[in-house]
Design a protein around this motif. Structure first.
Motif, PDB file in Angstrom:
ATOM      1  N   ASN A 471     -41.381  74.798  17.883  1.00 16.15           N
ATOM      2  CA  ASN A 471     -41.966  74.727  16.610  1.00 16.15           C
ATOM      3  C   ASN A 471     -42.581  73.332  17.265  1.00 16.15           C
ATOM      4  O   ASN A 471     -43.921  72.872  16.504  1.00 16.15           O
ATOM      5  N   ASP A 472     -41.663  72.063  17.101  1.00 15.39           N
ATOM      6  CA  ASP A 472     -43.061  71.050  17.727  1.00 15.39           C
ATOM      7  C   ASP A 472     -43.321  70.529  19.132  1.00 15.39           C
ATOM      8  O   ASP A 472     -44.152  70.350  18.801  1.00 15.39           O
ATOM      9  N   ASN A 475     -47.482  72.261  19.338  1.00 11.62           N
ATOM     10  CA  ASN A 475     -47.744  71.609  17.900  1.00 11.62           C
ATOM     11  C   ASN A 475     -49.359  72.315  17.721  1.00 11.62           C
ATOM     12  O   ASN A 475     -49.501  71.599  16.208  1.00 11.62           O
ATOM     13  N   ASN A 478     -50.536  75.958  14.130  1.00  7.18           N
ATOM     14  CA  ASN A 478     -49.827  75.951  13.207  1.00  7.18           C
ATOM     15  C   ASN A 478     -48.967  76.929  12.903  1.00  7.18           C
ATOM     16  O   ASN A 478     -49.543  77.711  13.031  1.00  7.18           O
TER      17      ASN A 478
END
Length: 629
Positions: A471-472, A475, A478
């Motif tokens: 998820n990071d 980035n 979203n």
């Protein structure tokens, strides 16, 4: 009466002197960039013989704010051969008034390594919580030791954001002590005086260095001196450091030769694992993996055991050991099967540091194993790891000078380097832009070198940790829903392969029949180094890297590309960057390659590098405009 008056006058003048010098008032040039100011730091090292060293310290430091607390440095180590004769401190407020007097009983005492299974090394340290800033600490200590293998170095520029009014070191030694020293990064800032049996260095009025982005370690550009003895003692054992040959013989004879016994039962077990294999390197791999499955790492620091490995037969019986013990156990197993290897001393750290080749002495803080294969190349093994593949050392011991020791040889060599294209990541992705404004991505990543090393913890992470990482990492998109994460390590080729699938709603935001889409929504490099009006210190890229990406972007059926951005091709001394974009059958094919080279650069080259990264970041943010058909 006159004698009493004289004493009173001396005490009065001494108090006035102390308060005048302890008031926290400094020129603006000294306060600039400073979290702490060393007013006076004096170290005196005295050798009365090769096995007797006394170290006296006197330190006056003003702490200007909370960030300067770590620079108090009020601590000493002790063990069975090292005693602390004196340790005390006094704290003064900004006006030079005494706040607190701290005696030895007020210092805290702990084991040096809380994770050790057993240790006799202790640290006594001051744990002071200030009530106000600034304050001044006056610290004094004196230690005595028969261990002279490690002599304190003089590093006057201790840290960034610390100014120095005066820092000095004095070494006193008797004629029979074979004292030696080596200077680094000297210029006109250091004052040196030398006479028979006496050596002194001093530095004055040094303004605090601001820590700037990509700054090298201080040891690469600030002055320091290392000291040593050609004949020394460690835990009652006499050693010789005249040259690497005699030093290596001492290490082998005193630290290694009587530790190699392997139980017959273990030899039989390993022989069965080896079977009919005849290649030494392949046999070494079998033995290394046997050690990984049988042992675990613990720290052991007891007497000379801080430097002498535990007996190999005890490691075999107990199943644990420190870096020395596990390395020596592996070495002893290899020796039992006639496979040559080297007990190797190294500075282990992700910040590279060399064994100083032209200064024979006890150096290093870690031990690895070098295995001599069928050719001249040495294969390096990290014996403390239960997971690292055979022959891969990672960034803890790569690309640095090390000391290899055996019963036949002692020499300085360099470990394997991972630089530039050797630290490589290839990313292939398929990005599908759907008619409902959602996006679906399939990403395949192949990593090598230090990039592989940095990512290897992923394979042992739990599902939540893995999803958070991705998820990071992705980035740009979203509100992702990650549906697949597959992480496969190839220990033979030393690669990590990742396969990730995810999707997200409302990725595209149509506006009057137009959509702006980032060309690189998978792996953008947006970092731009900070701009400095007047860069003061060098900068360093210590390994370099290469990232190559290819992304196929499928355009929604009801849209078309209005125009493509121009291709980019940059090349300079720092590396290269290129990307190109093609339109094929309503799909965009985006290809990007980004190389940063290892290098050490002067301050005046920094702005050129910063502008290069700024151009790269701008190109990474390139977008394409889609219009409805």
């Amino acid at each position: 009466m006159n004698r009493i008056l004289t004493v009173i006058l001396i005490l009065f003048s001494s108090t006035v002197f102390s308060q005048e010098n302890l008031i926290a008032i400094f020129p603006d040039s000294i306060r600039e960039n400073a979290n702490a100011i060393i007013k006076n730091d004096k170290t005196e090292i005295i050798f009365s013989s090769y096995n007797s060293m006394v170290v006296k310290k006197y330190r006056v430091i003003t702490i200007l704010n909370e960030l300067g607390l770590k620079n108090i440095d009020a601590f000493e180590y002790m063990d069975n051969s090292t005693s602390i004769r004196n340790i005390e401190a006094i704290v003064y407020n900004a006006f030079g008034e005494e706040i607190k007097k701290i005696k030895r009983k007020d210092f805290k005492e702990n084991s040096v390594s809380e994770g050790s299974i057993i240790t006799d090394n202790r640290v006594i340290y001051l744990d002071y919580t200030p009530v106000q800033y600034p304050f001044t600490m006056v610290y004094q200590s004196e230690i005595s030791t028969s261990n002279t293998a490690f002599v304190p170095s003089w590093n006057p520029i201790e840290d960034f954001f610390v100014s120095i009014l005066n820092s000095s070191v004095t070494i006193k030694y008797t004629p029979e002590v074979k004292f030696k020293y080596k200077e680094f990064n000297f210029g006109d800032k250091v004052l040196k005086t030398e006479s028979l049996g006496n050596l002194s260095y001093a530095i004055e009025n040094f303004k605090a260095l601001r820590k700037e982005e990509l700054a090298p370690s201080l040891s690469k550009f600030t002055p320091y001196v290392i000291f040593g003895l050609a004949k020394f003692q460690i835990e009652g054992v006499e050693g010789s450091a005249e040259n690497w040959s005699t030093f290596g013989k001492w290490m082998n004879d005193e630290l290694l030769s009587d530790t190699e016994e392997i139980p017959e039962e273990t030899k039989i077990k390993v022989a069965k694992l080896i079977g009919n294999e005849t290649d030494n390197l392949k046999k070494a791999k079998i033995i290394y993996e046997f050690v990984q499955s049988k042992t675990r790492y613990v720290s052991i620091q007891l007497g000379i055991g801080g430097w002498k490995p535990m007996l190999a037969k005890n490691v075999d019986r107990l199943g644990y050991g420190d870096c020395k013990a596990l390395t020596n156990y592996t070495r002893s197993l290899l020796k039992a099967f006639n496979i040559p290897s080297y007990y190797t001393v190294v500075y282990g750290d992700d910040q590279k540091r060399d064994i100083v080749e032209d200064f024979v002495s006890m150096q290093g803080n870690h031990v690895i194993l070098g295995v001599q294969g069928n050719n001249e190349e040495i294969t390096w093994l990290e014996c403390t790891s239960q997971t690292l593949p055979f022959g891969f050392q990672g960034d803890f011991t790569d690309d640095r000078k090390v000391l290899v020791v055996s019963d036949e040889v002692c020499k300085i060599v360099k470990t394997k380097s991972f630089i530039n294209e050797q630290n490589y990541q290839k990313t292939d992705s398929k990005v599908i832009l759907n008619d409902d404004n959602s996006v679906k991505c399939t990403v395949i990543i192949n990593s090598k070198g230090i990039i592989y090393d940095n990512k290897s913890p992923l394979k042992n992470a739990n599902d939540d940790e893995v999803k958070k990482y991705y998820n990071d990492y992705f980035n740009i998109i979203n509100n992702k829903k990650i549906s697949k994460t597959e992480i496969v390590e190839d220990k033979k080729s030393l690669e990590l392969n990742e396969n990730i699938e995810f999707e997200a709603n409302d990725f595209m935001k149509p506006n009057q029949g137009k959509i702006i889409v980032p060309l690189n929504c998978i792996n953008q490099f947006s970092f731009v180094p900070k701009k400095y009006k007047d860069r003061k210190i060098p900068f360093e890229i210590d390994r370099g890297f290469c990232y190559e990406d290819e992304s196929i972007i499928s355009i929604p059926s009801n849209f078309k590309v209005e125009a493509l951005p121009s291709e980019q091709n940059l090349k300079n001394e720092f590396g290269s960057y290129e990307y190109k974009i093609e339109l094929k059958n309503n799909e965009l094919v985006y290809k990007r390659k980004f190389l940063i080279k290892k290098g050490y650069y002067t301050p005046d080259q920094y702005e050129a590098y910063r502008k290069f990264r700024e151009q790269v970041a701008r190109s990474e943010n390139s977008k394409v405009l889609l219009i409805s058909k």
